[in-house]
Write a protein that holds these residues in place. Structure first.
Motif, PDB file in Angstrom:
ATOM      1  N   GLU A   1     -12.523   1.874  -3.429  1.00 47.74           N
ATOM      2  CA  GLU A   1     -13.093   1.117  -2.307  1.00 47.74           C
ATOM      3  C   GLU A   1     -12.173  -0.052  -1.940  1.00 47.74           C
ATOM      4  O   GLU A   1     -11.981  -0.348  -0.763  1.00 47.74           O
ATOM      5  CB  GLU A   1     -14.489   0.606  -2.649  1.00 47.74           C
ATOM      6  N   THR A   2     -11.599  -0.702  -2.933  1.00 47.18           N
ATOM      7  CA  THR A   2     -10.683  -1.816  -2.688  1.00 47.18           C
ATOM      8  C   THR A   2      -9.463  -1.352  -1.903  1.00 47.18           C
ATOM      9  O   THR A   2      -9.019  -2.031  -0.968  1.00 47.18           O
ATOM     10  CB  THR A   2     -10.251  -2.451  -4.022  1.00 47.18           C
ATOM     11  N   GLN A   3      -8.910  -0.204  -2.258  1.00 47.50           N
ATOM     12  CA  GLN A   3      -7.761   0.338  -1.545  1.00 47.50           C
ATOM     13  C   GLN A   3      -8.115   0.703  -0.111  1.00 47.50           C
ATOM     14  O   GLN A   3      -7.349   0.433   0.816  1.00 47.50           O
ATOM     15  CB  GLN A   3      -7.207   1.553  -2.283  1.00 47.50           C
ATOM     16  N   ILE A   4      -9.287   1.294   0.077  1.00 45.43           N
ATOM     17  CA  ILE A   4      -9.734   1.670   1.424  1.00 45.43           C
ATOM     18  C   ILE A   4      -9.881   0.431   2.307  1.00 45.43           C
ATOM     19  O   ILE A   4      -9.434   0.414   3.456  1.00 45.43           O
ATOM     20  CB  ILE A   4     -11.044   2.476   1.358  1.00 45.43           C
ATOM     21  N   VAL A   5     -10.480  -0.607   1.761  1.00 40.53           N
ATOM     22  CA  VAL A   5     -10.645  -1.853   2.513  1.00 40.53           C
ATOM     23  C   VAL A   5      -9.272  -2.418   2.892  1.00 40.53           C
ATOM     24  O   VAL A   5      -9.066  -2.863   4.025  1.00 40.53           O
ATOM     25  CB  VAL A   5     -11.470  -2.871   1.701  1.00 40.53           C
ATOM     26  N   ALA A   6      -8.321  -2.387   1.967  1.00 39.48           N
ATOM     27  CA  ALA A   6      -6.984  -2.911   2.242  1.00 39.48           C
ATOM     28  C   ALA A   6      -6.272  -2.095   3.317  1.00 39.48           C
ATOM     29  O   ALA A   6      -5.613  -2.655   4.199  1.00 39.48           O
ATOM     30  CB  ALA A   6      -6.154  -2.936   0.959  1.00 39.48           C
TER      31      ALA A   6
ATOM     32  N   LEU B   1       0.807  -1.221   0.000  1.00 42.70           N
ATOM     33  CA  LEU B   1       0.000   0.000   0.000  1.00 42.70           C
ATOM     34  C   LEU B   1       0.837   1.267   0.000  1.00 42.70           C
ATOM     35  O   LEU B   1       0.296   2.366   0.070  1.00 42.70           O
ATOM     36  CB  LEU B   1      -0.925  -0.006   1.226  1.00 42.70           C
ATOM     37  N   GLY B   2       2.159   1.124  -0.070  1.00 41.13           N
ATOM     38  CA  GLY B   2       3.040   2.281  -0.070  1.00 41.13           C
ATOM     39  C   GLY B   2       2.751   3.201  -1.246  1.00 41.13           C
ATOM     40  O   GLY B   2       2.478   2.748  -2.356  1.00 41.13           O
ATOM     41  N   GLY B   3       2.779   4.484  -0.991  1.00 42.79           N
ATOM     42  CA  GLY B   3       2.560   5.464  -2.043  1.00 42.79           C
ATOM     43  C   GLY B   3       1.112   5.879  -2.244  1.00 42.79           C
ATOM     44  O   GLY B   3       0.852   6.818  -2.989  1.00 42.79           O
ATOM     45  N   LEU B   4       0.195   5.168  -1.608  1.00 44.35           N
ATOM     46  CA  LEU B   4      -1.213   5.570  -1.737  1.00 44.35           C
ATOM     47  C   LEU B   4      -1.455   6.844  -0.928  1.00 44.35           C
ATOM     48  O   LEU B   4      -0.805   7.073   0.098  1.00 44.35           O
ATOM     49  CB  LEU B   4      -2.142   4.455  -1.247  1.00 44.35           C
TER      50      LEU B   4
END
Length: 56
Positions: free
Chosen positions: A39-44, A18-21
């Motif tokens: 939404e997928t990134q938020i869940v992760a 998740l680095g850089g998000l």
């Protein structure tokens, strides 16, 4: 149990890919999400925070 998101959380973020998000966190455990995240990134991100346990 909820843990504070200390500096070690950065390593957990990187390990989860998740680095850089565009998001940030504070020592109180608050996560600040950019509106551009999917939404997928938020869940992760939330899953990484929930699974995080500081060393020590």
């Amino acid at each position: 149990m909820t843990y504070a998101l200390d500096q070690g959380f950065g390593a957990a973020v990187l390990a989860a890919g998740l680095g850089g998000l565009p998001f940030a966190w504070d020592m109180d455990g608050n996560i600040f999400l950019d509106e551009s995240l999917t939404e997928t990134q938020i869940v992760a991100i939330k899953a990484a925070a929930a699974a995080y346990k500081p060393a020590g």
